[in-house]
Design an enzyme around this catalytic site. Structure first.
Site, PDB file in Angstrom:
ATOM      1  N   GLN A 199       4.603   0.409   2.090  1.00 59.02           N
ATOM      2  CA  GLN A 199       3.969  -0.539   2.997  1.00 59.02           C
ATOM      3  C   GLN A 199       3.864  -1.879   2.284  1.00 59.02           C
ATOM      4  OE1 GLN A 199       2.154   0.442   6.400  1.00 59.02           O
ATOM      5  NE2 GLN A 199       4.203   1.243   5.994  1.00 59.02           N
TER       6      GLN A 199
ATOM      7  N   ASN B 112       0.837  -1.207   0.000  1.00 59.00           N
ATOM      8  CA  ASN B 112       0.000   0.000   0.000  1.00 59.00           C
ATOM      9  C   ASN B 112       0.868   1.253   0.000  1.00 59.00           C
ATOM     10  OD1 ASN B 112      -0.329  -1.448   2.755  1.00 59.00           O
ATOM     11  ND2 ASN B 112      -0.948   0.572   3.361  1.00 59.00           N
ATOM     12  N   ASP B 113       0.691   2.157   0.893  1.00 61.52           N
ATOM     13  CA  ASP B 113       1.228   3.519   0.779  1.00 61.52           C
ATOM     14  C   ASP B 113       2.703   3.639   0.402  1.00 61.52           C
ATOM     15  OD1 ASP B 113      -1.090   3.421   2.232  1.00 61.52           O
ATOM     16  OD2 ASP B 113      -0.238   4.252   4.044  1.00 61.52           O
TER      17      ASP B 113
HETATM   18  C1  FRU Z   1      -3.199   4.115   4.798  1.00 64.39           C
HETATM   19  C2  FRU Z   1      -2.742   3.388   6.055  1.00 64.39           C
HETATM   20  C3  FRU Z   1      -1.922   4.313   6.943  1.00 64.39           C
HETATM   21  C4  FRU Z   1      -1.130   3.340   7.758  1.00 64.39           C
HETATM   22  C5  FRU Z   1      -0.850   2.249   6.751  1.00 64.39           C
HETATM   23  C6  FRU Z   1      -0.805   0.863   7.303  1.00 64.39           C
HETATM   24  O1  FRU Z   1      -3.396   3.284   3.723  1.00 64.39           O
HETATM   25  O2  FRU Z   1      -3.854   2.862   6.746  1.00 64.39           O
HETATM   26  O3  FRU Z   1      -2.687   5.215   7.700  1.00 64.39           O
HETATM   27  O4  FRU Z   1       0.033   3.892   8.279  1.00 64.39           O
HETATM   28  O5  FRU Z   1      -1.856   2.330   5.766  1.00 64.39           O
HETATM   29  O6  FRU Z   1      -0.445  -0.047   6.318  1.00 64.39           O
END
Ligand code: FRU
Length: 554
Positions: free
Chosen positions: A137, A120-121
């Protein structure tokens, strides 16, 4: 057989099959064997020294391997790691084989995606000593969100990325009790200093369901080579009174001589971006909420950002649990205003990314450009899981500007170096490209006047994705997929020009020189793409061009 080439380390993430005592075995060509125990409850991250220019056989007994790669060579930023597929004694994939591995219908060819599994991010985006760095992530073990690691990639040009070793892993107490707790190295950011980079991130530790027992703390670490990180230091242990347990995603900037950190949270039930200040980057004092979102029903802002741009300041955040009137889920909002004496006076606000499959966008500055990358997220559950698939990818890097109090986003110009074979150029006519081999292309259209049109950008049996301009609507619509029924309007009065990037399952659209940008997933199981323009007044098309795009993985 694994061929080590210039690499000196074999990294393996491995876990015992339930009820057994699993291990992996590495055998050299002289028959010498070493056994390494697999994790009992979780994937053990083994880092095994290997000889250069050697061959090994890798086998596992009662153990699963989720990810394996060779690391530890000179020029690793340039060369990247070498992935191992655990089948048949281990196969080290050369870059040519890796390009073939990437060449599947659901994997982007010029958008960044991990080798496999969930991401993810974007985290810690920056440019340091000749390379752009992107951490992200990452769950190396499967195609779903789980306890978080930080993956890593680097690029000399924002377009061609090399995969690098994973840098951060979840805390031991998360891994050891993964059946009742979750957490890990959550999102964060980087600040580049002269000869080191400082990273800030959230460590999350909590029960499976988030709630008052959830602990989110802000940690700091440093690196000189972007590969090895110093032990982390706790810098903010708890959220301020009145803020919710959602307290994460530090992003740091310097204004004058003062360091500021923005954090995702909510105050008194309203999503808020919290502002902290520091003189020394280590001791942080809470100032107040920088921005509070007036809309109800938003759990918190996630992944906030805050930066000066074109004479004013821009803040943004991703709205967790928000649904807008069109049915779009978890859009991101920007705020443009003045930042004086630690007060942010908002002058204008808007959504960015009308396609809503773009989340947690993060920006950084390099050589005068404010560049941002977002996670191509799948909030409508449209992912198709395939073996060795990657779930999640990144948008094209975008360059940001503020014009007339509005946030503009245009593709970073480096992306155009990937344009290859021209498929179409023309004007004043409708366009029918039905069989675009490879389904990775770029298109530009300019209109001289406001005409209605219907543009087909993907078709898979009865599933379709279109950009439609009709009366008061200009935006994306899908059919035959889970996002059908949601509309994705771009907030523009007229469409004067469009740039369209179709890259297998990712569609990104830029309108009117960046006035609006939209990202939408469309999983197309075929190997051909399409681009069919039907305009009410085709003579309004002053120019159109469609070109293939090269893969960045070759
Ligand atoms: C956003 C989020 C962030 C967090 C991360 C966890 O997508 O929920 O707020 O740090 O992903 O993977």
């Amino acid at each position: 057989m694994i061929q080590t080439g210039e690499y000196t380390c074999l990294e393996i993430m491995t876990r015992t099959v339930e009820g057994k005592k699993g291990y992996v075995v590495l055998r050299d060509t002289e028959g010498r064997e070493n056994r390494y125990e697999a994790g009992k409850k979780y994937y053990q991250w083994l880092k095994i020294p290997v000889e250069r220019q050697s061959s090994y056989e890798l086998t596992s007994r009662d153990a699963e391997i989720s990810l394996a790669y060779l690391s530890g060579c000179e020029n690793i930023l340039e060369k990247g790691i070498c992935f191992i597929e655990p089948a048949d004694g281990g196969i080290s994939l050369s870059s040519r084989e890796a390009a073939a591995y990437y060449d599947t219908p659901y994997r982007e060819q010029y958008h960044f995606a991990p080798w496999k599994n969930w991401m993810n991010d974007p985290n810690g985006l920056c440019w340091y000593q000749g390379y752009y760095h992107m951490y992200y992530q990452y769950n190396p073990h499967g195609q779903e969100w789980s306890n978080m690691y930080w993956g890593h990639a680097a690029s000399p040009d924002l377009v061609h990325w090399t995969h690098l070793p994973v840098v951060l892993e979840p805390q031991k107490e998360v891994l050891e009790q993964a059946d009742i707790r979750k957490g890990g190295a959550f999102s964060g950011s980087a600040v580049v200093l002269d000869d080191e980079t400082v990273f800030y991130l959230t460590r999350h530790l909590g029960p499976m369901e988030d709630g008052e027992e959830t602990v989110q703390q802000q940690w700091m670490t440093r690196s000189r080579d972007m590969l090895e990180f110093e032990p982390e230091k706790l810098v903010i242990g708890e959220h301020p009174v009145g803020a919710s347990f959602d307290f994460r995603d530090p992003k740091v900037l310097k204004v004058g001589d003062v360091w500021y950190m923005v954090l995702a949270s909510a105050v008194d039930g309203q999503a808020a971006i919290l502002l902290y200040r520091s003189e020394d980057m280590e001791h942080w004092d809470y100032v107040k909420p920088l921005v509070t979102e007036p809309e109800e029903g938003v759990r918190c802002f996630e992944c906030p950002d805050f930066f000066p741009l074109d004479g004013s300041f821009t803040a943004w955040g991703a709205l967790m649990c928000h649904r807008d009137v069109y049915g779009r889920y978890q859009m991101s909002r920007y705020y443009i205003g003045e930042f004086r004496d630690e007060n942010f006076t908002v002058k204008s606000t808007g959504w960015f990314d009308f396609g809503s499959n773009c989340y947690a966008m993060q920006s950084f500055e390099h050589e005068g450009r404010r560049i941002a990358i977002g996670w191509i997220s799948d909030f409508y559950g449209e992912h198709v899981e395939v073996e060795n698939g990657a779930y999640g990818s990144m948008t094209i890097p975008r360059v940001l500007h503020v014009k007339n109090d509005r946030l503009y986003m245009t593709p970073a110009e480096e992306i155009y170096t990937l344009k290859s074979e021209r498929l179409y150029t023309g004007e004043k006519e409708n366009i029918h490209l039905e069989h675009i081999a490879g389904n990775s292309f770029y298109a530009e259209i300019t209109f001289s006047e406001n005409t209605d049109f219907n543009l087909l950008l993907g078709r898979d049996g009865k599933k379709e994705i279109r950009f439609i301009k009709e009366k008061d609507f200009a935006g994306i619509r899908t059919s035959g997929v889970k996002s059908e029924g949601i509309s994705f309007p771009a907030d523009v009065d007229m469409v004067r020009d469009m740039e369209i990037f179709v890259d297998r399952r990712a569609v990104e659209i830029f309108i009117n020189g960046g006035e609006a940008a939209g990202t939408k997933l469309f999983y197309n199981s075929g190997t051909e793409g399409c681009f069919v323009l039907e305009a009410e007044r085709p003579e309004a098309v002053t120019r159109a061009e469609v070109t293939k795009m090269q893969s960045v993985w070759q």
